[in-house]
Motif scaffolding. Structure first.
Motif, PDB file in Angstrom:
ATOM      1  N   ASP A  14      56.814 135.593  64.402  1.00 17.12           N
ATOM      2  CA  ASP A  14      56.289 135.332  65.739  1.00 17.12           C
ATOM      3  C   ASP A  14      55.111 136.258  65.993  1.00 17.12           C
ATOM      4  O   ASP A  14      55.124 137.437  65.652  1.00 17.12           O
ATOM      5  CB  ASP A  14      57.371 135.556  66.797  1.00 17.12           C
ATOM      6  N   ASP A  15      54.097 135.705  66.627  1.00 15.36           N
ATOM      7  CA  ASP A  15      52.915 136.482  66.974  1.00 15.36           C
ATOM      8  C   ASP A  15      53.117 137.060  68.378  1.00 15.36           C
ATOM      9  O   ASP A  15      53.387 136.341  69.316  1.00 15.36           O
ATOM     10  CB  ASP A  15      51.705 135.547  66.945  1.00 15.36           C
ATOM     11  N   ASP A  35      50.364 135.869  71.381  1.00 18.77           N
ATOM     12  CA  ASP A  35      50.150 134.417  71.214  1.00 18.77           C
ATOM     13  C   ASP A  35      49.164 133.962  72.288  1.00 18.77           C
ATOM     14  O   ASP A  35      49.427 134.097  73.475  1.00 18.77           O
ATOM     15  CB  ASP A  35      51.499 133.702  71.378  1.00 18.77           C
TER      16      ASP A  35
END
Length: 79
Positions: free
Chosen positions: A69-70, A73
């Motif tokens: 997961d960034d 985002d």
């Protein structure tokens, strides 16, 4: 057509008994030529089993790994 033309010329030039040999050539040769010209089969060949297999889509390439997961985002999170 050249043979048919020669048959017509032969009809005019030759004497009476031999003239009868040129009449069938002048009269029936075009019909025979049309029938023989239309004999050619121009349909495309039916696909074989090998050709059917080449058209199928094979399995996709899977790359092993994990999705991270960034944290920052830019446009996907609901905050």
């Amino acid at each position: 057509m050249a043979i048919r033309t020669l048959c017509f010329i032969g009809l005019v030039i030759t004497p009476s008994p031999w003239r009868w040999l040129f009449i069938p050539g002048a009269a029936f040769l075009p019909a025979i030529a049309v029938v023989l010209g239309n004999v050619d089969d121009r349909r495309s060949p039916q696909p074989t089993q090998d050709q059917d297999r080449r058209r199928e889509i094979g399995p996709s390439l899977t790359i092993p790994g994990e999705l991270e997961d960034d944290e920052d985002d830019p446009g996907g999170s609901d905050d």
